[in-house]
Design an enzyme around this catalytic site. Sequence first.
Site, PDB file in Angstrom:
ATOM      1  CG  HIS A 279     -26.206 -41.921  -8.969  1.00  0.00           C
ATOM      2  ND1 HIS A 279     -26.807 -40.767  -9.414  1.00  0.00           N
ATOM      3  CD2 HIS A 279     -25.131 -41.514  -8.255  1.00  0.00           C
ATOM      4  CE1 HIS A 279     -26.122 -39.717  -8.985  1.00  0.00           C
ATOM      5  NE2 HIS A 279     -25.113 -40.144  -8.277  1.00  0.00           N
TER       6      HIS A 279
ATOM      7  CG  ASP B 291     -29.172 -39.038 -10.872  1.00  0.00           C
ATOM      8  OD1 ASP B 291     -27.936 -38.892 -10.881  1.00  0.00           O
ATOM      9  OD2 ASP B 291     -29.725 -40.110 -10.549  1.00  0.00           O
ATOM     10  CG  HIS B 292     -23.888 -36.387 -11.800  1.00  0.00           C
ATOM     11  ND1 HIS B 292     -24.135 -36.597 -10.460  1.00  0.00           N
ATOM     12  CD2 HIS B 292     -22.843 -37.189 -12.122  1.00  0.00           C
ATOM     13  CE1 HIS B 292     -23.266 -37.470  -9.984  1.00  0.00           C
ATOM     14  NE2 HIS B 292     -22.481 -37.855 -10.964  1.00  0.00           N
TER      15      HIS B 292
END
Length: 514
Positions: free
Chosen positions: A264, A201-202
């Site tokens: 996120h 998950d960037h």
Amino acid sequence: MASNSQRIEISPAQETLPPVEPCTLVIFGGSGDLARRRLIPALYNLLLDGLLPSDYAVLGLGRTPMSDEEFRAAVRDGVVKHSRQALIEDTWNAFSRHLFYLAGENDNPQTYLRLKARAEELERSLQLPGNRIFYLSIPPSSFAPVCEGLAQAGLAGARGARSPYARIIVEKPVGRDLTSARAINEVTGRVFDESQIFRIDHYLGKETVQNLMVVRFANSIFEPIWNHKYIDHVQITVSEAEGVGTRAAYYEEAGALRDMVQNHLLQLLCLVAMEPPYSLDPDVVRNAKMEVLRCLRPITAKDVERFTVRAQYTEGTIHGTPVPGYRREKGVKPDSTTETYVAVKCFVENWRWSGVPFYLRTGKALPLRASEVAVQFKEIPQILFNANPKGPLAPNVLALRIQPEEGLSLRIVSRVPGTRAQTHPVEMNFKYGEVFGRPSPEAYERLLLDVMAGDASRFMRRDAVEASWAWITQILQAWEELGQRWLPEYPAGTWGPVEADRLIQNDGRSWRVL
């Protein structure tokens, strides 16, 4: 808090980083957008910062026929346009000699035999030890044939082996509900040990997100008051200025809750709400996050309308550019009920956070691209400087800005210079770029380096993925039971529907202005 005039020069070599061994990185979807815009520029920046291992190979695998030279030219364009550091010709030439390409179909067993032969050839010529990382920048529907193909060709390595290692990076979305997430986890888990799987998950690689733990656990002024006795509520906002654009087909199947909240926003919530881990060992940190997910109060059909708002954008303008309504975007059904905006009020039901609401919101076609975690502290008693009920003092707020400009601010109340006892809220600001003298590394740089080092702290573990989907799936099922044919709407370029304002205003609070 450091002032903006202070600049601290820190070179990458001064950072404490785990050892990184030489390896081969295979990018499935190597001819795609993510490889060109994010992955190859990230690797190039790691090289410029002196953080890549001394020997390495990058092998892109995609359906588009290309030679090595054509691949290098294509990704060079991506580096020129998207790298945070300028392309230096000599450095690029040295870097590009480590870039290779192989064309093949993910569902063809022959692809994996050719992949194995090419990897072994590169490892012999570059004297690499056989460490391999497989990055799945492909749709989830292709995960199963890729994992099975790697296993059948003998590319997956021995389960849990430390040397030479085989690791796999799984791009989001990991499923679209609890059932599909479990299916993906079963597929990857049959071939790879959990220690070999890195679910990326960037957002977890962004500097301010990493700084959340440091702010909490390296500063004695915050942790003693980080609880329900002193904190009134928490707001987590991820706003996007763009509409769905070319991603309409994907978005129509996903929606804001699946696309943003499940990964996120819930990961940000975990970092805000977690208990102090006793060490920075990856599983100790991930255990602390997992406890937050276990404590989330379920949102079921009986209260989904009180605690959630979903909406779609209609025609409007963003920065002077006309934007069509969501239902008029190409690839969107004219009667779609897919949400482009969602707001959620949720609670972490444990001793620390009892009664403290967490307000989450995210949406497309909002006025600007911004992400922020804001912790609002409780108001002071209405005496002394706060004795006027018509104009109560603004509460203290600690805001961590994730994008576009990374940093944090603390709002306090100060005396206005003069002869009268006047007060006014002021903000103490900290900006990474101004204080540390260089731009923060991109999220993919940090995360790719973590995978090479085998550090899984910033990656989601299987149980956390399934726990977050279990919570999200209840909301999806509750929405389905409601059977709404038309969602609330908001004009593109505004901050969402009035229903979202009511969600927080009913509690005597309001959304922060970003």
